[in-house]
Write a protein that holds these residues in place. Sequence first.
Motif, PDB file in Angstrom:
ATOM      1  N   LYS A  84       2.375   1.764  -3.438  1.00  0.00           N
ATOM      2  CA  LYS A  84       1.384   2.273  -4.473  1.00  0.00           C
ATOM      3  C   LYS A  84       0.805   3.517  -4.238  1.00  0.00           C
ATOM      4  N   ASN A  85       0.847   4.224  -2.805  1.00  0.00           N
ATOM      5  CA  ASN A  85       0.456   5.466  -2.529  1.00  0.00           C
ATOM      6  C   ASN A  85       1.720   6.188  -2.395  1.00  0.00           C
ATOM      7  N   LYS A 113       0.816  -1.206   0.125  1.00  0.00           N
ATOM      8  CA  LYS A 113      -0.089   0.058  -0.035  1.00  0.00           C
ATOM      9  C   LYS A 113       0.639   1.485   0.076  1.00  0.00           C
ATOM     10  N   GLN A 114       1.925   1.102   0.888  1.00  0.00           N
ATOM     11  CA  GLN A 114       2.789   2.550   0.714  1.00  0.00           C
ATOM     12  C   GLN A 114       3.432   2.724  -0.643  1.00  0.00           C
TER      13      GLN A 114
END
Length: 181
Positions: free
Chosen positions: A160-161, A157-158
């Motif tokens: 991707k964001n 998630k990190q």
Amino acid sequence: KELSSAPLREVERRATEAKMLWLGVYYLLMAETVVCLLLISLGYMPMFVQRPIRKFITNLSIPKAHETTAAIIVFLIALFAESVRKGLKHSHVQTDDFKDKLMHDIKRLRNERNSYMAFGCLFLFLITTQLWVLLKRVMAVEEDKERQDKVHGALLKQVKNKDAQSGLVEVAKGLEEVKKG
């Protein structure tokens, strides 16, 4: 009269203690059989049944488990050896009396049964302890894998964001410069 009955009472007491000991070994054998079957079939049970059993296994802490296990193993080996020794003592008896032959046969068969029970109990105890240890290891590995999957998901998630977060960081820096200026 009291002198002759005292040795008889002692013999009866010892016989009762021996019966209770072997009855205890029999119950231990039955309990080990049930636990062993439960541990073997744990993988085939539905999850709503597995979860409480797994939780019980992971939370169970037996004080001095290694010492207790070793003591039980030594005790069962001693019972096995004693029953084999007694069975061999009654196997080749030379007597002419039919009742004596039958009594020796009965004692030999009883001791053979006891040796089978002791060996079976020892064998099942070793299998059950190994199954227990392996299940605890498998559950620990599964928990570690779940934790690693959660960490991996958070890291994904990190990543991707990252683009969105870098834009937010620049906006935050701009807001700080505006507040200072």
